[in-house]
Scaffold this active site. Structure first.
Site, PDB file in Angstrom:
ATOM      1  N   ASP A  33       0.861  -1.176   0.000  1.00  0.00           N
ATOM      2  CA  ASP A  33       0.000   0.000   0.000  1.00  0.00           C
ATOM      3  C   ASP A  33       0.902   1.232   0.000  1.00  0.00           C
ATOM      4  O   ASP A  33       2.050   1.158   0.450  1.00  0.00           O
ATOM      5  CB  ASP A  33      -0.913  -0.012   1.238  1.00  0.00           C
ATOM      6  CG  ASP A  33      -2.128   0.890   1.081  1.00  0.00           C
ATOM      7  OD1 ASP A  33      -1.956   2.097   0.788  1.00  0.00           O
ATOM      8  OD2 ASP A  33      -3.263   0.405   1.241  1.00  0.00           O
ATOM      9  N   ASP A  49       1.868   2.851 -10.202  1.00  0.00           N
ATOM     10  CA  ASP A  49       3.113   3.053 -10.933  1.00  0.00           C
ATOM     11  C   ASP A  49       3.781   1.706 -11.200  1.00  0.00           C
ATOM     12  O   ASP A  49       3.980   0.903 -10.273  1.00  0.00           O
ATOM     13  CB  ASP A  49       4.047   3.949 -10.117  1.00  0.00           C
ATOM     14  CG  ASP A  49       5.373   4.188 -10.806  1.00  0.00           C
ATOM     15  OD1 ASP A  49       5.421   5.029 -11.718  1.00  0.00           O
ATOM     16  OD2 ASP A  49       6.353   3.503 -10.429  1.00  0.00           O
ATOM     17  N   TYR A 136     -14.473   3.771 -13.224  1.00  0.00           N
ATOM     18  CA  TYR A 136     -14.437   2.719 -12.200  1.00  0.00           C
ATOM     19  C   TYR A 136     -15.147   1.461 -12.674  1.00  0.00           C
ATOM     20  O   TYR A 136     -14.603   0.355 -12.573  1.00  0.00           O
ATOM     21  CB  TYR A 136     -15.093   3.269 -10.937  1.00  0.00           C
ATOM     22  CG  TYR A 136     -15.034   2.369  -9.726  1.00  0.00           C
ATOM     23  CD1 TYR A 136     -13.827   2.077  -9.104  1.00  0.00           C
ATOM     24  CD2 TYR A 136     -16.201   1.857  -9.166  1.00  0.00           C
ATOM     25  CE1 TYR A 136     -13.778   1.285  -7.962  1.00  0.00           C
ATOM     26  CE2 TYR A 136     -16.167   1.062  -8.021  1.00  0.00           C
ATOM     27  CZ  TYR A 136     -14.949   0.773  -7.430  1.00  0.00           C
ATOM     28  OH  TYR A 136     -14.902  -0.006  -6.304  1.00  0.00           O
TER      29      TYR A 136
END
Length: 236
Positions: A33, A49, A136
């Protein structure tokens, strides 16, 4: 048998509840996280990333194979379709969808060597349709599609792949995307057949079923933990 569980986005909310359930089952729990996790072994990584995700996975796997994973990390990016930016579409796919592919690919060699694996993808009831959820819902529907494909591809290796689709759950993710007390938020809660929002531990219990070693004959499925909100909606 290896008893390690990786939870992405496990520092809070549903992910934290899943990590807690894993610890309770006696598993070695690793959380990736961008914020520090208070449950299990915490690895800081930005799952949006590529390079940061790869580095975090290298660190997680340095302790040996991981045969259970919950691809839980996600973000909503709410907007009406005419206001949905392409930048947010790309960001949604990176975090909600691409990270699940990257994480799963990294863990598969160890699962195949062990002839055992449990993959749980955290989708959403929003994949069935919800206003202001273009980015989403598209990503979460993609997770459902990948779940079904991976289940077919990996079944002979002893690896199951399933998905959990939460409805409205009392987490910061929900509250950040649905203003508390707004007419739209009240309408969402009022529509839940059980008459309340769900709690993270209830979703964790659903994920725990799929993660169990005895769930080896269940694969390619989507379990909606939504208080009945998906009933009457044609499920994917």
């Amino acid at each position: 048998m290896n008893e390690r569980l990786l939870v992405t986005g496990g520092a809070a909310g549903i992910g934290k509840a899943i990590a807690e359930r894993g610890v309770g089952a006696g598993w070695d729990v690793i959380v990736i996280d961008q914020s520090p996790a208070s449950v299990g072994r915490s690895i800081i990584g930005n799952l949006a990333d590529l390079a940061s995700t790869a580095a975090a996975l290298d660190e997680a796997l340095s302790g040996g194979p991981i045969t259970r994973v919950v691809n839980n990390v996600g973000a909503v990016f709410p907007a009406a379709v005419e206001d949905q930016t392409l930048e947010h579409m790309s960001a949604s796919f990176d975090l909600n969808l691409r990270s699940a592919v990257q994480v799963t690919q990294a863990l598969l060699p160890g699962m195949k060597e062990s002839s055992f694996g449990r993959i749980v993808n955290m989708t959403s009831r929003a994949a069935l349709g919800k206003e202001h959820r273009t980015a989403y819902a598209a990503a979460k529907a993609g997770l459902i599609g990948m779940t079904r494909v991976w289940a077919l591809e990996l079944a002979r290796d002893g690896i199951t792949v399933n998905a959990v689709g939460p409805g409205p759950i009392a987490t910061d993710l929900f509250l950040n995307a649905n203003a508390p007390g707004s007419p739209r938020t009240r309408a969402i809660v009022d529509a839940i057949p059980v008459g309340r929002m769900g709690e993270p531990h209830e979703v964790a219990r659903a994920a725990g079923f799929f993660l169990d070693a005895d769930a080896g004959f269940v694969t390619g499925q989507v379990l909606y933990a939504c208080g009945g909100l998906s009933v009457g909606v044609n499920p994917v």
